[in-house]
Design a protein around this motif. Structure first.
Motif, PDB file in Angstrom:
ATOM      1  N   ALA A 129       0.785  -1.205  -0.152  1.00  0.00           N
ATOM      2  CA  ALA A 129       0.242  -0.070  -0.087  1.00  0.00           C
ATOM      3  C   ALA A 129       0.842   1.337  -0.006  1.00  0.00           C
ATOM      4  O   ALA A 129       0.442   2.499   0.012  1.00  0.00           O
ATOM      5  CB  ALA A 129      -0.987   0.195   1.238  1.00  0.00           C
ATOM      6  N   LEU A 130       2.177   1.164   0.021  1.00  0.00           N
ATOM      7  CA  LEU A 130       3.154   2.136   0.154  1.00  0.00           C
ATOM      8  C   LEU A 130       2.925   3.538  -1.118  1.00  0.00           C
ATOM      9  O   LEU A 130       2.784   4.727  -0.797  1.00  0.00           O
ATOM     10  CB  LEU A 130       4.469   1.847   0.004  1.00  0.00           C
ATOM     11  N   PRO A 131       2.625   3.065  -2.300  1.00  0.00           N
ATOM     12  CA  PRO A 131       2.438   3.754  -3.281  1.00  0.00           C
ATOM     13  C   PRO A 131       1.286   4.718  -3.044  1.00  0.00           C
ATOM     14  O   PRO A 131       1.195   5.765  -3.507  1.00  0.00           O
ATOM     15  CB  PRO A 131       2.278   3.019  -4.603  1.00  0.00           C
ATOM     16  N   TYR A 132       0.163   4.031  -2.353  1.00  0.00           N
ATOM     17  CA  TYR A 132      -1.096   4.684  -2.392  1.00  0.00           C
ATOM     18  C   TYR A 132      -1.139   5.473  -1.171  1.00  0.00           C
ATOM     19  O   TYR A 132      -1.663   6.650  -1.004  1.00  0.00           O
ATOM     20  CB  TYR A 132      -2.224   3.503  -2.214  1.00  0.00           C
ATOM     21  N   ALA A 133      -0.246   5.267  -0.096  1.00  0.00           N
ATOM     22  CA  ALA A 133       0.173   6.060   0.938  1.00  0.00           C
ATOM     23  C   ALA A 133       0.678   7.339   0.566  1.00  0.00           C
ATOM     24  O   ALA A 133       0.439   8.411   1.078  1.00  0.00           O
ATOM     25  CB  ALA A 133       0.873   5.408   2.095  1.00  0.00           C
ATOM     26  N   VAL A 134       1.691   7.228  -0.322  1.00  0.00           N
ATOM     27  CA  VAL A 134       2.305   8.157  -0.816  1.00  0.00           C
ATOM     28  C   VAL A 134       1.418   9.046  -1.684  1.00  0.00           C
ATOM     29  O   VAL A 134       1.691  10.362  -1.480  1.00  0.00           O
ATOM     30  CB  VAL A 134       3.480   7.734  -2.122  1.00  0.00           C
ATOM     31  N   GLY A 135       0.615   8.492  -2.654  1.00  0.00           N
ATOM     32  CA  GLY A 135      -0.311   9.240  -3.293  1.00  0.00           C
ATOM     33  C   GLY A 135      -1.427  10.109  -2.288  1.00  0.00           C
ATOM     34  O   GLY A 135      -1.552  11.292  -2.456  1.00  0.00           O
ATOM     35  N   PHE A 136      -1.905   9.287  -1.028  1.00  0.00           N
ATOM     36  CA  PHE A 136      -2.449  10.172  -0.316  1.00  0.00           C
ATOM     37  C   PHE A 136      -2.026  11.473   0.550  1.00  0.00           C
ATOM     38  O   PHE A 136      -2.395  12.366   0.402  1.00  0.00           O
ATOM     39  CB  PHE A 136      -2.995   8.940   1.065  1.00  0.00           C
ATOM     40  N   VAL A 137      -0.557  11.027   1.123  1.00  0.00           N
ATOM     41  CA  VAL A 137       0.014  12.329   1.490  1.00  0.00           C
ATOM     42  C   VAL A 137       0.541  13.273   0.589  1.00  0.00           C
ATOM     43  O   VAL A 137       0.386  14.526   0.824  1.00  0.00           O
ATOM     44  CB  VAL A 137       1.367  11.625   2.369  1.00  0.00           C
ATOM     45  N   GLY A 138       0.816  12.832  -0.649  1.00  0.00           N
ATOM     46  CA  GLY A 138       1.115  13.680  -1.605  1.00  0.00           C
ATOM     47  C   GLY A 138       0.028  14.864  -1.956  1.00  0.00           C
ATOM     48  O   GLY A 138       0.125  15.971  -2.072  1.00  0.00           O
ATOM     49  N   VAL A 139      -1.069  14.100  -2.458  1.00  0.00           N
ATOM     50  CA  VAL A 139      -2.196  14.979  -2.995  1.00  0.00           C
ATOM     51  C   VAL A 139      -2.816  15.835  -1.945  1.00  0.00           C
ATOM     52  O   VAL A 139      -3.313  16.896  -2.137  1.00  0.00           O
ATOM     53  CB  VAL A 139      -3.299  13.902  -3.369  1.00  0.00           C
ATOM     54  N   THR A 140      -2.674  15.473  -0.676  1.00  0.00           N
ATOM     55  CA  THR A 140      -3.228  16.277   0.496  1.00  0.00           C
ATOM     56  C   THR A 140      -2.203  17.200   1.161  1.00  0.00           C
ATOM     57  O   THR A 140      -2.759  17.816   1.924  1.00  0.00           O
ATOM     58  CB  THR A 140      -4.004  15.508   1.631  1.00  0.00           C
ATOM     59  N   GLY A 141      -1.063  17.118   0.519  1.00  0.00           N
ATOM     60  CA  GLY A 141       0.062  17.631   1.280  1.00  0.00           C
ATOM     61  C   GLY A 141       0.048  19.036   1.027  1.00  0.00           C
ATOM     62  O   GLY A 141       0.637  19.879   1.565  1.00  0.00           O
ATOM     63  N   SER A 142      -0.890  19.850   0.108  1.00  0.00           N
ATOM     64  CA  SER A 142      -0.563  21.082  -0.160  1.00  0.00           C
ATOM     65  C   SER A 142      -1.251  21.973   1.398  1.00  0.00           C
ATOM     66  O   SER A 142      -1.186  23.191   1.172  1.00  0.00           O
ATOM     67  CB  SER A 142      -1.954  21.539  -1.124  1.00  0.00           C
ATOM     68  N   ILE A 143      -1.779  21.188   2.067  1.00  0.00           N
ATOM     69  CA  ILE A 143      -2.051  21.895   3.398  1.00  0.00           C
ATOM     70  C   ILE A 143      -0.914  22.202   4.250  1.00  0.00           C
ATOM     71  O   ILE A 143      -0.950  23.146   4.740  1.00  0.00           O
ATOM     72  CB  ILE A 143      -2.862  20.717   4.471  1.00  0.00           C
TER      73      ILE A 143
END
Length: 533
Positions: A129-143
């Motif tokens: 699931a690491l690629p999807y965790a990176v996707g989650f953190v990256g996409v929401t990282g604009s915070i």
């Protein structure tokens, strides 16, 4: 060894390098955003004066009277400008929303809470699931604002390597997800406040501006978009990027000359030394911070749901307008500030009350460039609205689109494509939205589209292509990180690996917008696709 790197060594210029060089040469001819808008201000001043001398008037559909174009270089115009210079700046709507949110995000970021939450999300993800965790953190990282570009990639590389996966896939995937999905998030961020403030300023002079725009006006669209882009980012990292890196034999270990290479780029200091593991104190701080945030959220929800709540509108509801929706800045402020203070107190990053203004001040200092840019942006928008030239362009543009039959969704696609191209040269989202909103929001409003919908369409073009342009300063930071594994990598190497993210993100994001358009779904609370629809 990558094809791009091999081409560079042999002295031959690869196609990505040639394309990148063209973009860089064109982009370098543009002035910085402040001078760009100063130049545009002068153009509007001259044009408005010429049109005023020619007695140009415009009839805006729905307006009771004709709009008379007023000239800047006239007695009336000079008097207006010299008496409203300060008001034009302080009245720039994003200042009233962005600054309070920046103060709050500053507390959460500088205390270490945001970084700890990101590290916790990475560290708890299983290998598959690491690629999807990176996707989650990256996409929401604009915070985290621009800090996401520096914090997320090395963390992703770290956890990928610890899990036995290719660290460069984590590094590049983290950057791509954070950049290409920058304008969307499952949470309300300062970017929402910034864009909505600019949109509100532009719609002030419209006779029928549609529903009011606030930081929540794109929330439904953002939420769905972020979910789709998270899954897509994980898929690209897992199925396209990582296998390609393996086939090309890209090293999984840092090279012996990585330190020297980082020194030569001059950006190594920007790459922090990070650990994916939280200490016991940090874990305790996160638990208490999340609990504090939950208590605050519950208190706000309970207060809003009271039958006689002061946050309800006159009809006893919340849509389309209500004190609750007008309190979004306050809600975001407390939801970031309180957990940030709790985390800081437990971990010791905020030892006493005197540290609170220090961390808030640090966040404002980080945005000092925007505060300077906001001065000329405020003057530009004020002149655009006061002179009436914006209404004239909107009416002329709407008439031109109608004359060629381009009035529906194809016009929206063309608008997104234009934003994508401009994003290669104008990295500042606030500067580009100020420029485009001044023309396109009124124009599309005359065609019946809500300003919030046009703002949502702009988000697609504003993000997807920014990971391809050398004008993005964080591309250099990423290159520094990449050269620890590939000392001969160049910007062409980076852009070639970012292309799949840009193309697929753009198509998927446009697809989400198309679904909202076809089904006439609300973009956010109280904001739809069509004015009055």
């Amino acid at each position: 060894m990558t094809t791009e790197s091999a081409s560079t060594r042999s002295g031959r210029s690869s196609l990505p390098d040639r394309l990148l060089g063209t973009v860089e040469r064109i982009g370098n001819k543009l002035p910085d955003p402040f001078m760009l808008f100063l130049f545009l201000f002068l153009i509007v001043a001259v044009l408005s004066t010429a049109m005023a001398w020619a007695n140009v008037v415009v009839t805006v559909p729905g307006a009771a009277e004709e709009t008379v174009i007023k000239g800047f270089f006239t007695a009336e115009g000079l008097s207006w400008f010299t008496t409203t210079l300060g008001a034009n700046y302080l009245g720039f709507p994003p200042l009233a929303t962005v600054l309070p949110i920046l103060l709050a995000v500053g507390v959460a970021e500088k205390s270490g809470l945001l970084s700890a939450l990101i590290r916790r999300a990475f560290g708890s993800a299983p290998r598959w699931a690491l690629p999807y965790a990176v996707g989650f953190v990256g996409v929401t990282g604009s915070i985290m604002s621009d800090a996401a570009f520096v914090v997320i990639p090395p963390l992703a590389a770290l956890v990928f390597k610890a899990a036995g996966r290719h660290p460069v896939a984590g590094l590049l995937g983290g950057f791509a997800a954070a950049g290409a999905g920058y304008s969307t998030s499952m949470l309300v961020t300062s970017l929402d406040a910034l864009f909505s403030g600019i949109t509100t300023a532009v719609t002030a002079s419209l006779p029928n501006p549609g529903a009011p725009v606030n930081p929540l006006s794109n929330y439904f669209f953002n939420f769905v978009s972020s979910f789709v882009l998270i899954l897509l980012a994980g898929f690209i990292i897992d199925k396209i990027l990582e296998p390609r890196l393996t086939r090309q034999g890209v090293p999984t270990e840092e090279t012996a000359d990585a330190e020297a290479e980082g020194t030569n780029t001059g950006s190594a200091a920007a790459v922090p030394a990070l650990s994916s593991e939280l200490t016991w104190t940090e874990r305790k701080g996160v638990i208490w911070a999340v609990a504090a945030g939950a208590v605050v959220a519950a208190a706000i929800l309970a207060g809003a749901l009271l039958p006689d709540s002061p946050w309800r509108n006159e009809d006893g509801g919340f849509l389309p307008k209500s004190p609750l929706l007008n309190s979004i800045v306050f809600i975001v402020f407390v939801l970031f500030t309180v957990p940030g203070l709790v985390y800081g107190k437990i971990t010791g990053t905020i030892a006493s009350a005197k540290d609170i203004p220090r961390v808030m001040g640090a966040s404002i200092k980080d945005m000092s460039g925007f505060l300077v840019l906001a001065f000329i942006l405020g003057q530009f928008i004020a002149l655009f609205n006061w002179s009436g030239i914006g209404n004239w362009i909107a009416v002329a543009g709407a008439g031109g689109l109608e004359s060629i039959g381009l009035t529906g969704y194809p016009a929206i696609i063309g608008f997104i494509a234009l934003a994508s191209v401009l994003n290669l040269f104008i990295i500042s989202g606030s500067a580009m939205w100020t420029l485009m909103a001044s023309v396109f929001v009124p124009m599309f409003a005359l065609l019946g589209f809500e300003p919030a919908f046009i703002q949502g369409a702009f988000r697609v073009g504003d993000s997807a292509t920014q990971i391809l342009t050398p004008l993005n300063p964080y591309m250099i930071v990423l290159l520094t990180m990449l050269r620890k594994y590939e000392p001969q990598a160049g910007l062409g190497t980076v852009i070639a690996r970012m292309l799949p993210f840009t193309v697929l993100f753009w198509l998927a994001w446009v697809g989400v917008l198309t679904v909202f358009y076809v089904l006439n779904l609300p973009m956010g609370p109280g904001n739809g696709i069509y004015i009055g629809g």
